[in-house]
Design a protein around this motif. Structure first.
Motif, PDB file in Angstrom:
ATOM      1  N   PHE A  25       0.827  -1.207   0.000  1.00  0.00           N
ATOM      2  CA  PHE A  25       0.000   0.000   0.000  1.00  0.00           C
ATOM      3  C   PHE A  25       0.863   1.260   0.000  1.00  0.00           C
ATOM      4  CE2 PHE A  25      -2.800   3.248   1.613  1.00  0.00           C
ATOM      5  CZ  PHE A  25      -3.970   2.958   0.930  1.00  0.00           C
ATOM      6  N   PRO A  26       0.473   2.281  -0.792  1.00  0.00           N
ATOM      7  CA  PRO A  26      -0.790   2.412  -1.513  1.00  0.00           C
ATOM      8  C   PRO A  26      -0.799   1.831  -2.914  1.00  0.00           C
ATOM      9  CG  PRO A  26       0.443   4.437  -1.750  1.00  0.00           C
ATOM     10  CD  PRO A  26       1.287   3.524  -0.884  1.00  0.00           C
ATOM     11  N   PHE A  27       0.229   1.071  -3.293  1.00  0.00           N
ATOM     12  CA  PHE A  27       0.351   0.605  -4.668  1.00  0.00           C
ATOM     13  C   PHE A  27      -0.432  -0.682  -4.887  1.00  0.00           C
ATOM     14  CE2 PHE A  27       4.221   2.909  -3.496  1.00  0.00           C
ATOM     15  CZ  PHE A  27       4.106   3.975  -4.367  1.00  0.00           C
ATOM     16  N   GLN A  28      -0.877  -0.889  -6.137  1.00  0.00           N
ATOM     17  CA  GLN A  28      -1.528  -2.132  -6.523  1.00  0.00           C
ATOM     18  C   GLN A  28      -0.515  -3.278  -6.576  1.00  0.00           C
ATOM     19  OE1 GLN A  28      -5.096  -2.230  -7.436  1.00  0.00           O
ATOM     20  NE2 GLN A  28      -4.804  -0.373  -6.228  1.00  0.00           N
ATOM     21  N   THR A  29       0.701  -2.992  -7.054  1.00  0.00           N
ATOM     22  CA  THR A  29       1.748  -3.996  -7.165  1.00  0.00           C
ATOM     23  C   THR A  29       2.332  -4.294  -5.791  1.00  0.00           C
ATOM     24  OG1 THR A  29       2.266  -3.239  -9.393  1.00  0.00           O
ATOM     25  CG2 THR A  29       3.955  -4.527  -8.275  1.00  0.00           C
ATOM     26  N   TYR A 222      -4.359  -0.046 -15.961  1.00  0.00           N
ATOM     27  CA  TYR A 222      -4.430   1.048 -14.994  1.00  0.00           C
ATOM     28  C   TYR A 222      -3.083   1.748 -14.894  1.00  0.00           C
ATOM     29  CZ  TYR A 222      -1.684  -1.513 -11.496  1.00  0.00           C
ATOM     30  OH  TYR A 222      -0.663  -2.158 -10.840  1.00  0.00           O
ATOM     31  N   ALA A 223      -3.126   2.952 -14.359  1.00  0.00           N
ATOM     32  CA  ALA A 223      -1.935   3.716 -14.010  1.00  0.00           C
ATOM     33  C   ALA A 223      -2.203   4.375 -12.663  1.00  0.00           C
ATOM     34  CB  ALA A 223      -1.619   4.774 -15.065  1.00  0.00           C
ATOM     35  N   GLN A 224      -1.164   4.464 -11.841  1.00  0.00           N
ATOM     36  CA  GLN A 224      -1.327   4.989 -10.487  1.00  0.00           C
ATOM     37  C   GLN A 224      -0.114   5.817 -10.090  1.00  0.00           C
ATOM     38  OE1 GLN A 224      -1.167   2.047  -7.375  1.00  0.00           O
ATOM     39  NE2 GLN A 224      -2.021   3.395  -5.827  1.00  0.00           N
ATOM     40  N   ILE A 242      -5.656   6.247  -8.740  1.00  0.00           N
ATOM     41  CA  ILE A 242      -5.613   5.209  -9.761  1.00  0.00           C
ATOM     42  C   ILE A 242      -6.599   5.543 -10.866  1.00  0.00           C
ATOM     43  CG2 ILE A 242      -5.806   2.728 -10.215  1.00  0.00           C
ATOM     44  CD1 ILE A 242      -5.712   2.421  -7.072  1.00  0.00           C
ATOM     45  N   SER A 243      -6.159   5.434 -12.111  1.00  0.00           N
ATOM     46  CA  SER A 243      -7.030   5.572 -13.267  1.00  0.00           C
ATOM     47  C   SER A 243      -6.984   4.274 -14.062  1.00  0.00           C
ATOM     48  CB  SER A 243      -6.577   6.743 -14.147  1.00  0.00           C
ATOM     49  OG  SER A 243      -7.393   6.845 -15.307  1.00  0.00           O
ATOM     50  N   SER A 244      -8.147   3.719 -14.373  1.00  0.00           N
ATOM     51  CA  SER A 244      -8.201   2.449 -15.102  1.00  0.00           C
ATOM     52  C   SER A 244      -9.226   2.528 -16.217  1.00  0.00           C
ATOM     53  CB  SER A 244      -8.559   1.295 -14.153  1.00  0.00           C
ATOM     54  OG  SER A 244      -9.831   1.513 -13.573  1.00  0.00           O
ATOM     55  N   SER A 245      -9.070   1.666 -17.217  1.00  0.00           N
ATOM     56  CA  SER A 245     -10.013   1.657 -18.331  1.00  0.00           C
ATOM     57  C   SER A 245      -9.946   0.323 -19.048  1.00  0.00           C
ATOM     58  CB  SER A 245      -9.715   2.791 -19.311  1.00  0.00           C
ATOM     59  OG  SER A 245      -8.451   2.600 -19.923  1.00  0.00           O
ATOM     60  N   ASP A 246     -11.026   0.004 -19.780  1.00  0.00           N
ATOM     61  CA  ASP A 246     -11.041  -1.153 -20.667  1.00  0.00           C
ATOM     62  C   ASP A 246     -10.392  -0.728 -21.982  1.00  0.00           C
ATOM     63  OD1 ASP A 246     -12.362  -2.515 -18.711  1.00  0.00           O
ATOM     64  OD2 ASP A 246     -14.346  -2.339 -19.622  1.00  0.00           O
ATOM     65  N   LEU A 247      -9.252  -1.323 -22.304  1.00  0.00           N
ATOM     66  CA  LEU A 247      -8.459  -0.881 -23.448  1.00  0.00           C
ATOM     67  C   LEU A 247      -9.175  -1.197 -24.764  1.00  0.00           C
ATOM     68  CD1 LEU A 247      -4.934  -2.054 -22.226  1.00  0.00           C
ATOM     69  CD2 LEU A 247      -6.082   0.150 -21.838  1.00  0.00           C
ATOM     70  N   GLY A 248      -9.312  -0.188 -25.590  1.00  0.00           N
ATOM     71  CA  GLY A 248      -9.935  -0.368 -26.894  1.00  0.00           C
ATOM     72  C   GLY A 248     -11.441  -0.445 -26.872  1.00  0.00           C
ATOM     73  N   ASP A 249     -12.061  -0.070 -25.760  1.00  0.00           N
ATOM     74  CA  ASP A 249     -13.516  -0.148 -25.641  1.00  0.00           C
ATOM     75  C   ASP A 249     -14.173   1.043 -26.332  1.00  0.00           C
ATOM     76  OD1 ASP A 249     -16.094  -0.697 -24.925  1.00  0.00           O
ATOM     77  OD2 ASP A 249     -15.867  -0.128 -22.819  1.00  0.00           O
ATOM     78  N   ARG A 250     -15.042   0.779 -27.277  1.00  0.00           N
ATOM     79  CA  ARG A 250     -15.736   1.864 -27.999  1.00  0.00           C
ATOM     80  C   ARG A 250     -16.598   2.675 -27.047  1.00  0.00           C
ATOM     81  NH1 ARG A 250     -20.708   2.567 -30.592  1.00  0.00           N
ATOM     82  NH2 ARG A 250     -20.638   3.959 -32.407  1.00  0.00           N
ATOM     83  N   ASN A 251     -17.109   2.028 -25.988  1.00  0.00           N
ATOM     84  CA  ASN A 251     -17.969   2.726 -25.034  1.00  0.00           C
ATOM     85  C   ASN A 251     -17.185   3.461 -23.957  1.00  0.00           C
ATOM     86  OD1 ASN A 251     -20.391   1.989 -26.258  1.00  0.00           O
ATOM     87  ND2 ASN A 251     -20.461   0.042 -25.157  1.00  0.00           N
ATOM     88  N   ASN A 252     -15.846   3.373 -23.989  1.00  0.00           N
ATOM     89  CA  ASN A 252     -14.998   4.189 -23.123  1.00  0.00           C
ATOM     90  C   ASN A 252     -15.323   3.980 -21.635  1.00  0.00           C
ATOM     91  OD1 ASN A 252     -12.958   5.935 -22.490  1.00  0.00           O
ATOM     92  ND2 ASN A 252     -14.155   7.796 -22.862  1.00  0.00           N
ATOM     93  N   THR A 253     -15.209   2.716 -21.187  1.00  0.00           N
ATOM     94  CA  THR A 253     -15.412   2.395 -19.776  1.00  0.00           C
ATOM     95  C   THR A 253     -14.157   2.759 -18.999  1.00  0.00           C
ATOM     96  OG1 THR A 253     -16.856   0.559 -20.384  1.00  0.00           O
ATOM     97  CG2 THR A 253     -15.966   0.555 -18.150  1.00  0.00           C
ATOM     98  N   ARG A 254     -14.306   3.606 -17.960  1.00  0.00           N
ATOM     99  CA  ARG A 254     -13.145   4.012 -17.197  1.00  0.00           C
ATOM    100  C   ARG A 254     -13.530   4.198 -15.728  1.00  0.00           C
ATOM    101  NH1 ARG A 254     -14.400   8.402 -20.567  1.00  0.00           N
ATOM    102  NH2 ARG A 254     -15.124  10.288 -19.467  1.00  0.00           N
ATOM    103  N   SER A 255     -12.505   4.181 -14.886  1.00  0.00           N
ATOM    104  CA  SER A 255     -12.724   4.258 -13.447  1.00  0.00           C
ATOM    105  C   SER A 255     -11.587   5.039 -12.810  1.00  0.00           C
ATOM    106  CB  SER A 255     -12.799   2.845 -12.845  1.00  0.00           C
ATOM    107  OG  SER A 255     -12.921   2.892 -11.448  1.00  0.00           O
TER     108      SER A 255
END
Length: 266
Positions: A25-29, A222-224, A242-255
Motif C-alpha cells: 500500500f498504496p500501490f496495486q503492485t 491502470y496507471a497509479q 488510480i485511473s483504469s479503463s477497458d483498453l480499446g472499448d468503444r464505449n470508453n469504460t473508465r474508473s
C-alpha cells in the motif's frame, strides 16, 4: 493484483480483489517484504471509486452513466517464519450497497533472494471465500470460491525500488443473467518503480494490464501515482490515485479511485 470489472461489479469486486490481499500500500503492485517470525501488521484503508461508461446509441450520440462507491479494507498479517507471512483481509463497502465483501485468506513465501537489498522473489497464493447470492447480486463480490496466485519480484537499493508482479486469478460467479458474460480466468502483469526520497518518504508510479473480466474488450489497464509517509518507525500513511479503463472499448469504460490508509507493524 488489479481487476477492473464491468457493469454493476466494477466499483465493488475491484476493491476486494485489489487491496485487501496484502498489497504494498498504496500501490496495486505488491513487494516481497514479510514481517519476520512473530511480527504483526494491521492495515486499514479507505477507497473512493468513481466509474463512468460512455455509450454510443444507434444515432451515434453518446450517453454517459456513472456511479460511485466507498469501501474500507482491513488486513491483518502475521509472520510465521523469516520468509513466510499469513494474512486475512476483508472490505466493508458502505455505498452504493452496504455490506462485507469476499474474505481473503493467503500467504506470502519469499523463496529466493534478500528482502533487504538487491533482488528477491516470492509467491503469494490467496483464497477468496464466497459471499451470499444476494450479496453478489448487489455487487459486493462473488458467491463462488475463487483464488489467485502471484509471482512477485522486488529490487531494493538505497535510492529506489522496483516491484514486478505476474498473476493469475479465477473469476467464477454464480450464473445469473447479470454475470453470464464474464471471463473465468484472469491473467495480469504490473510494474511499480518507487523512489526513496528519505527515511520517511516514498514516491512511486504503478502500471498494470490484465485480461478484461468482461467480454467487451480483451484487456484492461491502470496507471497509479502513490506516496507513503512514515512519521515514526513501524507506521506508514499512504495515498494513491488510480485511473483504469477497458483498453480499446468503444464505449470508453473508465474508473478513477482515490486510496488512503494507515499501516502499523508491531
Amino acid at each position: 493484483m488489479f481487476q477492473a470489472l464491468p457493469n454493476q461489479l466494477v466499483t465493488t469486486a475491484l476493491l476486494v480483489w485489489a487491496l485487501p490481499v496484502q498489497a504494498y500500500f498504496p500501490f496495486q503492485t505488491d513487494d516481497t517484504g514479510t514481517q519476520g517470525t512473530g511480527g504483526n501488521q494491521i492495515e486499514i484503508d479507505y477507497i473512493y471509486n468513481e466509474s463512468e461508461v460512455v455509450e454510443f446509441g444507434s444515432d451515434g450520440q453518446p450517453s454517459t452513466s456513472s456511479n460511485t462507491s466507498n469501501a474500507f479494507p482491513l488486513t491483518y498479517t502475521r509472520g510465521v517464519s523469516p520468509n513466510i507471512d499469513l494474512f486475512v483481509g476483508n472490505s466493508l463497502q458502505t455505498t452504493p450497497t452496504s455490506g462485507w465483501q469476499n474474505t481473503a485468506i493467503g500467504a506470502k513465501w519469499v523463496f529466493a533472494g534478500d528482502q533487504k537489498t538487491d533482488w528477491s522473489f516470492a509467491l503469494k497464493p490467496v483464497l477468496l471465500l464466497p459471499i451470499t447470492s444476494a450479496a453478489q447480486n448487489a455487487g459486493l463480490g462473488s458467491a463462488e470460491v475463487n483464488g489467485s496466485v502471484d509471482l512477485i519480484g522486488s529490487y531494493l537499493s538505497d535510492s529506489y525500488q522496483l516491484h514486478i508482479n505476474l498473476g493469475y486469478a479465477s473469476n467464477r460467479l454464480q450464473n445469473t443473467p447479470d454475470t453470464s458474460a464474464q471471463r473465468a480466468d484472469i491473467w495480469s502483469a504490473s510494474l511499480a518503480p518507487v523512489w526513496v526520497v528519505n527515511e520517511q518518504w516514498l514516491v512511486g508510479i504503478d502500471f498494470g494490464i490484465q485480461t478484461n473480466t468482461g467480454l467487451n474488450t480483451e484487456y484492461s489497464g491502470y496507471a497509479q501515482i502513490g506516496v507513503s509517509y512514515s512519521p515514526v518507525p513501524n507506521l506508514q500513511l499512504g495515498l494513491g490515485i488510480i485511473s483504469s479503463s477497458d483498453l480499446g472499448d468503444r464505449n470508453n469504460t473508465r474508473s478513477t479511485s482515490v486510496t488512503a490508509g494507515i499501516t502499523y507493524q508491531f
